[in-house]
Write a protein that holds these residues in place. Structure first.
Motif, PDB file in Angstrom:
ATOM      1  N   VAL A  12       0.846  -1.199   0.000  1.00 21.71           N
ATOM      2  CA  VAL A  12       0.000   0.000   0.000  1.00 21.71           C
ATOM      3  C   VAL A  12       0.876   1.243   0.000  1.00 21.71           C
ATOM      4  CG1 VAL A  12      -1.915  -1.129   1.157  1.00 21.71           C
ATOM      5  CG2 VAL A  12      -0.167  -0.013   2.520  1.00 21.71           C
ATOM      6  N   ILE A  13       0.370   2.285  -0.668  1.00 19.39           N
ATOM      7  CA  ILE A  13       1.031   3.585  -0.727  1.00 19.39           C
ATOM      8  C   ILE A  13      -0.033   4.640  -0.471  1.00 19.39           C
ATOM      9  CG2 ILE A  13       2.394   5.197  -2.100  1.00 19.39           C
ATOM     10  CD1 ILE A  13       3.353   2.879  -3.788  1.00 19.39           C
ATOM     11  N   ALA A  14       0.150   5.427   0.563  1.00 20.50           N
ATOM     12  CA  ALA A  14      -0.772   6.523   0.836  1.00 20.50           C
ATOM     13  C   ALA A  14      -0.517   7.670  -0.139  1.00 20.50           C
ATOM     14  CB  ALA A  14      -0.623   6.999   2.280  1.00 20.50           C
ATOM     15  N   GLY A  15      -1.471   8.572  -0.238  1.00 15.43           N
ATOM     16  CA  GLY A  15      -1.361   9.685  -1.181  1.00 15.43           C
ATOM     17  C   GLY A  15      -0.337  10.715  -0.731  1.00 15.43           C
ATOM     18  N   PRO A  64      -2.569  -6.806  -5.538  1.00 20.74           N
ATOM     19  CA  PRO A  64      -1.874  -6.589  -4.263  1.00 20.74           C
ATOM     20  C   PRO A  64      -1.360  -5.163  -4.071  1.00 20.74           C
ATOM     21  CG  PRO A  64      -0.431  -7.725  -5.799  1.00 20.74           C
ATOM     22  CD  PRO A  64      -1.765  -7.595  -6.489  1.00 20.74           C
ATOM     23  N   HIS A  65      -1.293  -4.381  -5.126  1.00 17.25           N
ATOM     24  CA  HIS A  65      -0.779  -3.010  -5.021  1.00 17.25           C
ATOM     25  C   HIS A  65      -1.965  -2.050  -4.964  1.00 17.25           C
ATOM     26  CE1 HIS A  65       3.424  -4.173  -5.887  1.00 17.25           C
ATOM     27  NE2 HIS A  65       2.870  -5.081  -6.676  1.00 17.25           N
ATOM     28  N   ARG A  99       3.095  -7.425  10.106  1.00 16.32           N
ATOM     29  CA  ARG A  99       4.246  -6.885   9.396  1.00 16.32           C
ATOM     30  C   ARG A  99       4.963  -8.033   8.679  1.00 16.32           C
ATOM     31  NH1 ARG A  99       4.877  -1.697  11.155  1.00 16.32           N
ATOM     32  NH2 ARG A  99       4.075  -1.225  13.238  1.00 16.32           N
ATOM     33  N   PRO A 100       5.832  -7.713   7.703  1.00 16.94           N
ATOM     34  CA  PRO A 100       6.552  -8.795   7.010  1.00 16.94           C
ATOM     35  C   PRO A 100       7.368  -9.679   7.939  1.00 16.94           C
ATOM     36  CG  PRO A 100       6.722  -6.750   5.762  1.00 16.94           C
ATOM     37  CD  PRO A 100       6.068  -6.393   7.068  1.00 16.94           C
ATOM     38  N   GLU A 145       4.491  16.481   1.473  1.00 21.15           N
ATOM     39  CA  GLU A 145       5.175  15.357   2.108  1.00 21.15           C
ATOM     40  C   GLU A 145       4.708  14.054   1.459  1.00 21.15           C
ATOM     41  OE1 GLU A 145       5.960  13.616   6.626  1.00 21.15           O
ATOM     42  OE2 GLU A 145       4.398  15.102   6.245  1.00 21.15           O
ATOM     43  N   PRO A 146       5.613  13.148   1.134  1.00 19.04           N
ATOM     44  CA  PRO A 146       5.197  11.882   0.518  1.00 19.04           C
ATOM     45  C   PRO A 146       4.390  11.034   1.488  1.00 19.04           C
ATOM     46  CG  PRO A 146       7.543  11.850   1.046  1.00 19.04           C
ATOM     47  CD  PRO A 146       7.075  13.247   1.271  1.00 19.04           C
ATOM     48  N   GLY A 147       3.462  10.252   0.952  1.00 15.51           N
ATOM     49  CA  GLY A 147       2.652   9.362   1.777  1.00 15.51           C
ATOM     50  C   GLY A 147       3.438   8.153   2.231  1.00 15.51           C
ATOM     51  N   GLU A 148       2.943   7.505   3.260  1.00 17.65           N
ATOM     52  CA  GLU A 148       3.614   6.325   3.806  1.00 17.65           C
ATOM     53  C   GLU A 148       3.503   5.149   2.846  1.00 17.65           C
ATOM     54  OE1 GLU A 148       2.923   7.198   8.595  1.00 17.65           O
ATOM     55  OE2 GLU A 148       1.872   5.565   7.584  1.00 17.65           O
ATOM     56  N   ARG A 149       4.542   4.346   2.832  1.00 17.48           N
ATOM     57  CA  ARG A 149       4.572   3.113   2.038  1.00 17.48           C
ATOM     58  C   ARG A 149       4.738   1.941   2.999  1.00 17.48           C
ATOM     59  NH1 ARG A 149       6.501   3.816  -3.534  1.00 17.48           N
ATOM     60  NH2 ARG A 149       6.421   6.034  -4.047  1.00 17.48           N
ATOM     61  N   LEU A 150       3.965   0.896   2.783  1.00 13.69           N
ATOM     62  CA  LEU A 150       3.984  -0.211   3.731  1.00 13.69           C
ATOM     63  C   LEU A 150       3.663  -1.514   3.021  1.00 13.69           C
ATOM     64  CD1 LEU A 150       4.163  -1.023   6.778  1.00 13.69           C
ATOM     65  CD2 LEU A 150       1.681  -0.779   6.844  1.00 13.69           C
ATOM     66  N   ASP A 151       4.386  -2.558   3.414  1.00 16.08           N
ATOM     67  CA  ASP A 151       4.078  -3.923   2.989  1.00 16.08           C
ATOM     68  C   ASP A 151       3.478  -4.644   4.190  1.00 16.08           C
ATOM     69  OD1 ASP A 151       5.167  -3.369   0.535  1.00 16.08           O
ATOM     70  OD2 ASP A 151       7.136  -4.178   1.028  1.00 16.08           O
ATOM     71  N   ALA A 152       2.281  -5.170   4.019  1.00 17.35           N
ATOM     72  CA  ALA A 152       1.581  -5.826   5.119  1.00 17.35           C
ATOM     73  C   ALA A 152       1.109  -7.202   4.674  1.00 17.35           C
ATOM     74  CB  ALA A 152       0.387  -4.983   5.583  1.00 17.35           C
ATOM     75  N   VAL A 153       1.059  -8.116   5.634  1.00 20.38           N
ATOM     76  CA  VAL A 153       0.554  -9.464   5.398  1.00 20.38           C
ATOM     77  C   VAL A 153      -0.833  -9.551   6.020  1.00 20.38           C
ATOM     78  CG1 VAL A 153       0.919 -11.925   5.772  1.00 20.38           C
ATOM     79  CG2 VAL A 153       2.885 -10.417   5.412  1.00 20.38           C
ATOM     80  N   LEU A 154      -1.818  -9.928   5.218  1.00 18.02           N
ATOM     81  CA  LEU A 154      -3.185 -10.103   5.698  1.00 18.02           C
ATOM     82  C   LEU A 154      -3.489 -11.589   5.805  1.00 18.02           C
ATOM     83  CD1 LEU A 154      -5.136  -7.417   3.601  1.00 18.02           C
ATOM     84  CD2 LEU A 154      -3.884  -7.139   5.738  1.00 18.02           C
TER      85      LEU A 154
END
Length: 507
Positions: A12-15, A64-65, A99-100, A145-154
């Motif tokens: 996921v990438i926030a705006g 997934p993206h 988290r990963p 400011e750039p948005g947060e980037r995160l890899d998450a496991v669901l």
């Protein structure tokens, strides 16, 4: 094509926040009407929300993206940019966010449970918001400011009241089909069930309960054999565990008692939290020849362990109603013992009074600065604008960064890294009109050194000029000079003298 997915990796990438606008009000007879650049909009968040109507993570298996929309840039005439739209992702009830590295972030249980998994970036301020008594006409604006980037496991853990466990072909799917209106796939070969099946059961006047058919378990399931490791987590939320034992198996070395011991050993190896769950044993397939005799033979031995035993036949539905009533009673008892669910409170964690705004540590031949404020300021600075760099230097100086570098023994020209940008640090005198003795920490390329600032990782150096002059000045105002009182008197006397000379010449 898969139709049930209970584990995915989500990127996921926030705006991003919108950049501010550097604009000057223009009107007839007012060439310098003052700054009127608006602020940029906030970037959209990425939100996970539990939705009971969603039963699988299949959507994220194919996509997934996920990315939220960014904020719009500010405009002139004090028009602020629009905020980005939050991206709300619907996930099944019972989804666990990890988290990963396996650390649990949240457990979304209950309809409407939400988690902001990535926050959007702040919008940059326009030059109207940056104007002050000292900086009347800023010629720059902040970047978004750039948005947060995160890899998450669901991971999906099915929310069911009753979990049916047992060996493959023990009759679990058939039992679900007669207890509820579910229609799972039923066949006479092992591992017919590849995904958990859910059904809603009704028994008398008792509240309805949900039944989950867990794919067949075999010895070693807790260590990865068969399908057990993939679906054992679906048992964790159940109120009652039902062992479905096959009384008509033809496999050598198997009987209901040994099957019960094997499944119990696998449940204990998977999680110790399942040891206190109520157990019920179902001796299935008593309609098969010799099946009823075997059930009668092992009932006393299993009941001696303190377990309730029910002999049923999914084909003839013998004993099914009695089993359903018993399960409904146990589920109702378990629900009554659970604490009342309250609405989630908002937890406020104020910042400590003595918490520092930044930290400086030595690294190789230079220093690394960490802290939310310096990192955000660097990300919002346009290094192609001299005034913006000077503004950043002033902010860092007021924060106390130069004093800390001096205390740590930093020498002029040492590399100082903030985020992705590395500066050649040079202490210098403030550039306000060439006067003032306050020392500021300027990034490289300022009035003191004339060097460069470069992003780490091999980025090209950013030249920011050799001098900055007064901070926050407008280039168009440099040609405007305001005379002192003595200069005005001198000019007036000179004009008066020249006028008197002309009068004498005319006479």
């Amino acid at each position: 094509m898969p139709t049930f997915v209970d584990r995915v990796v989500l990127h996921v990438i926030a705006g991003d926040g919108g950049p501010g606008c550097a604009s000057v009000h223009r009107e007839k007879f007012k060439p310098l009407g003052g700054p009127d650049g608006g602020n940029g909009g906030r970037g959209g968040d990425v939100v996970l929300r539990a939705d009971p109507s969603v039963t699988t993570l299949l959507e994220f298996h194919f996509h997934p993206h996920q990315r939220a929309s960014g904020g719009r840039p500010g405009q002139g005439s004090n028009r602020h940019g629009a905020d980005g739209v939050d991206l709300v992702l619907s996930v099944p009830d019972g989804t666990v966010v990890l988290r990963p590295d396996g650390e649990q972030v949240a457990d979304l249980v209950g309809a409407g449970s939400e988690l902001v998994i990535a926050r959007g970036g702040r919008g940059g301020r326009g030059n109207a918001a940056l104007a002050s008594a000292r900086r009347k006409a800023p010629g720059f604006a902040e970047l978004g400011e750039p948005g947060e980037r995160l890899d998450a496991v669901l991971e999906l853990k099915t929310v069911a009241d009753v979990a049916l466990v047992g060996f493959p072909s023990a009759g679990k799917s058939s039992l679900v089909s007669v207890l509820s209106a579910a229609k799972p796939k039923i066949a006479d070969y092992p591992f017919t069930t590849l995904v958990p099946n859910l059904g809603v059961a009704l028994a008398g006047d008792l509240p309805p309960y949900t039944v989950a058919d867990v794919p067949g378990l075999i010895p070693g399931a807790s260590s990865g054999r068969g399908l057990g490791l993939e679906f054992l987590r679906h048992i964790e939320r159940c109120s009652v565990i039902v062992h479905v034992l096959d009384c008509a198996t033809l496999e050598p070395g198997r009987d209901p008692v040994s099957d019960l011991d094997v499944i119990e050993a696998e449940l204990a190896a998977y999680s110790a939290d399942l040891s206190d769950r109520p157990r019920v044993v179902v001796l299935n397939k008593i309609d098969v020849p010799d099946g009823r005799d075997l059930a009668d033979l092992v009932t006393a031995e299993i009941a001696a362990r303190g377990l309730a035993v029910f002999a049923v036949s999914s084909a003839t539905r013998e004993g099914v109603r009695t089993l359903s009533l018993a399960l409904a009673e146990r589920v109702a008892e378990h629900r009554a013992l659970q604490p009342a669910r309250t609405s989630q409170r908002v937890v406020l964690r104020p910042r400590a009074v003595d918490e520092p705004d930044f930290a400086v540590r030595a690294h190789d031949d230079g220093f690394v600065v960490t802290g939310a404020k310096p990192l955000r300021w660097v990300r919002q600075t346009d290094f192609g604008n001299d005034e913006a760099v000077g503004f950043l230097a002033d902010r860092l100086a007021r924060l106390g960064l130069e004093a800390e570098l001096v205390r740590l023994g930093a020498e002029p020209g040492v590399a100082v890294t903030i985020g992705d940008v590395t500066f050649d640090w040079e202490p210098h005198l403030s550039g306000r009109g060439g006067r003032g003795g306050r020392r500021d920490a300027l990034p490289a390329g300022s009035a003191a050194g004339g060097s460069t600032a470069a992003g780490s990782g091999g980025a090209e150096a950013l030249s920011v000029g050799s001098t900055l002059g007064p901070r926050g000045s407008d280039d168009r105002l440099r040609t405007t000079t305001r005379l002192t009182r003595a200069q005005r008197f001198a000019r007036r006397a000179a004009d008066h003298a020249s006028g008197a000379g002309d009068d004498e010449g005319d006479s």
